[in-house]
Every structure is written in C-alpha cells, then in structure tokens.
Design a protein around this motif. Structure first.
Motif, mmCIF file in Angstrom:
data_model
loop_
_atom_site.group_PDB
_atom_site.id
_atom_site.type_symbol
_atom_site.label_atom_id
_atom_site.label_comp_id
_atom_site.label_asym_id
_atom_site.label_seq_id
_atom_site.Cartn_x
_atom_site.Cartn_y
_atom_site.Cartn_z
ATOM 1 N N ASP A 100 0.807 -1.222 0.000
ATOM 2 C CA ASP A 100 0.000 0.000 0.000
ATOM 3 C C ASP A 100 0.846 1.280 0.000
ATOM 4 N N GLY A 101 2.106 1.176 0.397
ATOM 5 C CA GLY A 101 2.941 2.364 0.506
ATOM 6 C C GLY A 101 3.868 2.562 -0.677
ATOM 7 N N VAL A 102 4.466 3.752 -0.726
ATOM 8 C CA VAL A 102 5.416 4.066 -1.803
ATOM 9 C C VAL A 102 6.594 3.101 -1.778
ATOM 10 N N ASN A 103 7.019 2.697 -0.584
ATOM 11 C CA ASN A 103 8.178 1.799 -0.483
ATOM 12 C C ASN A 103 7.855 0.370 -0.955
ATOM 13 N N ASP A 104 6.590 0.079 -1.171
ATOM 14 C CA ASP A 104 6.205 -1.246 -1.701
ATOM 15 C C ASP A 104 6.267 -1.285 -3.232
ATOM 16 N N ALA A 105 6.308 -0.115 -3.853
ATOM 17 C CA ALA A 105 6.220 -0.038 -5.315
ATOM 18 C C ALA A 105 7.271 -0.877 -6.055
ATOM 19 N N PRO A 106 8.563 -0.831 -5.660
ATOM 20 C CA PRO A 106 9.564 -1.642 -6.379
ATOM 21 C C PRO A 106 9.250 -3.143 -6.343
ATOM 22 N N ALA A 107 8.791 -3.643 -5.178
ATOM 23 C CA ALA A 107 8.478 -5.071 -5.054
ATOM 24 C C ALA A 107 7.234 -5.419 -5.877
ATOM 25 N N LEU A 108 6.238 -4.532 -5.872
ATOM 26 C CA LEU A 108 5.024 -4.768 -6.672
ATOM 27 C C LEU A 108 5.370 -4.853 -8.150
ATOM 28 N N LYS A 109 6.281 -4.003 -8.583
ATOM 29 C CA LYS A 109 6.693 -3.984 -9.993
ATOM 30 C C LYS A 109 7.519 -5.221 -10.347
ATOM 31 N N SER A 110 8.276 -5.727 -9.380
ATOM 32 C CA SER A 110 9.127 -6.906 -9.625
ATOM 33 C C SER A 110 8.314 -8.201 -9.688
#
Length: 357
Positions: A100-110
């Motif tokens: 849900d957070g900005v810091n989750d974005a790289p993992a979501l994209k991977s």
C-alpha cells in the motif's frame, strides 16, 4: 496487535489447499509477526521467520536456496521485499505481491502480479500494480484466484465443445464426399454452427466453479490450452459424433435420401446439444454434479426447438430441403444423438480408474 480479520484464516487455508503459499512480510517486531502467523496457520515454528537484519547477512545466491525455508519476514526494508520476490521468481515460482505504501512499489513492480490496496494504497502503489483491491481484503485475492480458475475452466470447456463439434462436421462431410453422397447442404452446416454450436458454447461460459477447483495445484505456465487430454477429447468426441450422424443417415437412406439427410441433421444438431451437457465437467460424471446451469439448460431447449422448427414447419423445411420424420425415425435420431452421453461418461470413468491406478 491489530486483530486478524475473521475471514483471513479461512482464506489462508484455502490458499494452501490450492497450492498457493502465503508469505507474510511486515515491519512489525518478529515476535508479533510470529504470533500472528501462527494464529493464521502461515507457520508452525519460529524457525520459519527471519528479520530484515538477518536477511541482509545472506547473499543472494544463498538466499535463493534458503527462501523456501521462510514464510515470515519481520522488520524488513523496501530492498528486502524486492529480494524476496526475485528469489521466488528465480526458483520458477509465480509471485503475487501486495502493498500500500510508496516503499512497496519496487516489489510490486518486480512481482508477476502486483496487488495494490484501493483504500489505503498510495497513487504510486496503484499505478504500478497489475490489480487493485477495492476492499483491501486478502480474502478478495483468494476469491479472484478461484474466479480466474473458473473462467479458465469454462474457456477450455467452450473450446472443447466448439472444436469437437466442428471436427465432427468435417469428418462426416469428408466421409460422405469419399462415398459420393450429399450428407448436408451448406445451409444445414450454417444452421448447425449458428444455433447448436453458438448457444450452448455461450452458456458453458457461465458454468459455476467445480467443487474441487481450489483443491487443484496451480497449472504450469508452460502448459498449453490443449494439455491434460483436451486435444485427445476433441478428437475422439468429434469422431463419435460423426459416426453417430453417419449411422443415422444410413438408416434413413434405406427409405429415401431426404429422410436420411433429415435424420442426420437431427442427430448431429441434437448430439451437439447433448455434448454441451457432457462438458459441464471435463473429468466428472454429469450425474454427480451438484450445481445447475440454468442458462445451459435453456440454451439446449432453445437449440433443440429451433432444429425441430426447420424440420417440421411447412415452408421452412422446403427451404432447408428437409422433411418431417415419422415417430420411429425421430426416436432413432434422438436415440443415436443421446448415445454421446454414455460414450463420454464411459471414457471419463476409464480415465478416472486409470488415474487412480
């Protein structure tokens, strides 16, 4: 400690039955994470949990081997989430990552499937996600998996139905051509394709999920649409329908060609209607199914009624070059068409016995 949603524990159990392994990644303290994970059934022992600091001390190569040992990650940093996702992907697994957070974005994209939170998620998270949860509920992901499996099953059922029906027409017409007689005229084939193929095929797409759909292991990404016997089923069912149609023609042809052609038309169109009933399940007996597809039953009745319409309505049968059948010829045609059900049921029974053996 935040209370666990009541539906999550059942969703976790459903995941395990479906061959899906839930992994908890949290910023909470390790003891808190372990307590929640044990309550949910994600882990059974504290040794299956690891902290971000401990993860930082493991090399990528070693972690790829050890990642299977851990189901809980506590006190993690954003880069740890990406490492976890990539380690599973490098092992050939399909990964879905929530955040849900900005810091989750790289993992979501991977991840293969990034799942963002629709309520608490940031705009950045939603933009990089492949799917956004409107209710921020883990159980909704599990429901989506079940719905996806149902849709895929129904696509396969419709493909099998359409291809086996069309193959039967090709085989029957090919044999008739070799034998030097006219089995169907173009208008007959067009009518069969328009009515007895289209209506049941659409209705099969509305079939409910089978009882064991979430007890099957995930299918391989390399698995083709014709895998698990679909191609073989199409071939033998196409041959069976063609054979039943030709038998009907030869019986009627002893009286006249037009009677033989009408009987063949009725047998093939009705046989395909019964075939759609067979495909409510590709492996289970239709007599053991506990659900009912009212749309399919309606499509079957309508397709059968329209076939009778072009045979028995004066004027219309002249256009189609068909003739009303006597009671005995009608019953023979319907009886031959119905034979596709015991034929397919017998094959399912044999396949089940072979699989168990």
């Amino acid at each position: 400690i935040d209370p666990v949603r009541p539906e999550v524990k059942a969703a976790i159990e459903k995941c395990r039955q479906a061959g899906i392994r839930p992994i908890m990644i949290t910023g909470d303290h390790k003891d808190t994470a372990v307590a929640i994970a044990k309550e949910l059934g994600i882990i059974s022992d504290e040794s299956q949990a690891i902290t971000g600091a401990e993860l930082s001390e493991i090399s990528d190569i070693d972690f790829e081997e050890k990642v299977k040992n851990y189901s809980v990650y506590a006190r993690v940093q954003p880069e740890h989430k990406v490492r976890i996702v990539n380690a599973w992907r490098n092992r050939g697994k399909i990964t879905a990552m929530t955040g849900d957070g900005v810091n989750d974005a790289p993992a979501l994209k991977s991840a293969d499937i990034g799942v963002g939170m629709g309520i608490t998620g940031t705009d950045v998270t939603k933009n990089v996600s492949d799917m956004v949860l409107a209710d921020d509920n883990f159980a909704s992901i599990v429901y989506a998996v079940e719905e996806g499996r149902r849709i895929y099953d129904n696509i396969r059922k419709s493909i099998q139905f359409l291809l086996s029906s069309n193959l039967s027409e090709v085989i029957a017409l090919f044999i008739a051509t070799l034998q030097g007689f006219i089995l169907f005229s173009p208008i007959h084939i067009l009518w069969i394709n328009l009515v007895t193929d289209t209506l049941p095929a659409i209705a099969l797409g509305m079939e409910e999920a089978e009882e064991d759909i979430m007890k099957r292991p995930p299918r391989s990404t390399k698995e083709g649409i014709f895998a698990n016997g679909l191609g073989i089923n199409i071939i033998y069912q196409g041959i069976a329908i063609a054979a039943l149609t030709l038998i009907s023609y030869f019986i009627g042809n002893t009286q006249s060609h037009i009677i033989g052609m009408t009987m063949a038309f009725l047998t093939m169109s009705t046989c395909e209607v019964f075939q759609s009933l067979n495909l409510r399940s590709m492996t289970k007996s239709i007599f053991r199914l506990k659900t009912h597809n009212k749309v399919l039953f309606g499509a079957m009745v309508l397709a059968f009624a329209l076939s009778l319409f072009v045979i028995y309505v004066p004027g219309v049968n002249n256009i189609f070059k068909l003739t009303p059948l006597s009671g005995s010829n009608f019953l023979i045609s319907i009886g031959l068409a119905f034979a596709i059900i015991p034929i397919v049921e017998l094959v399912k029974l044999i396949a089940f016995a072979v699989k168990k053996a």
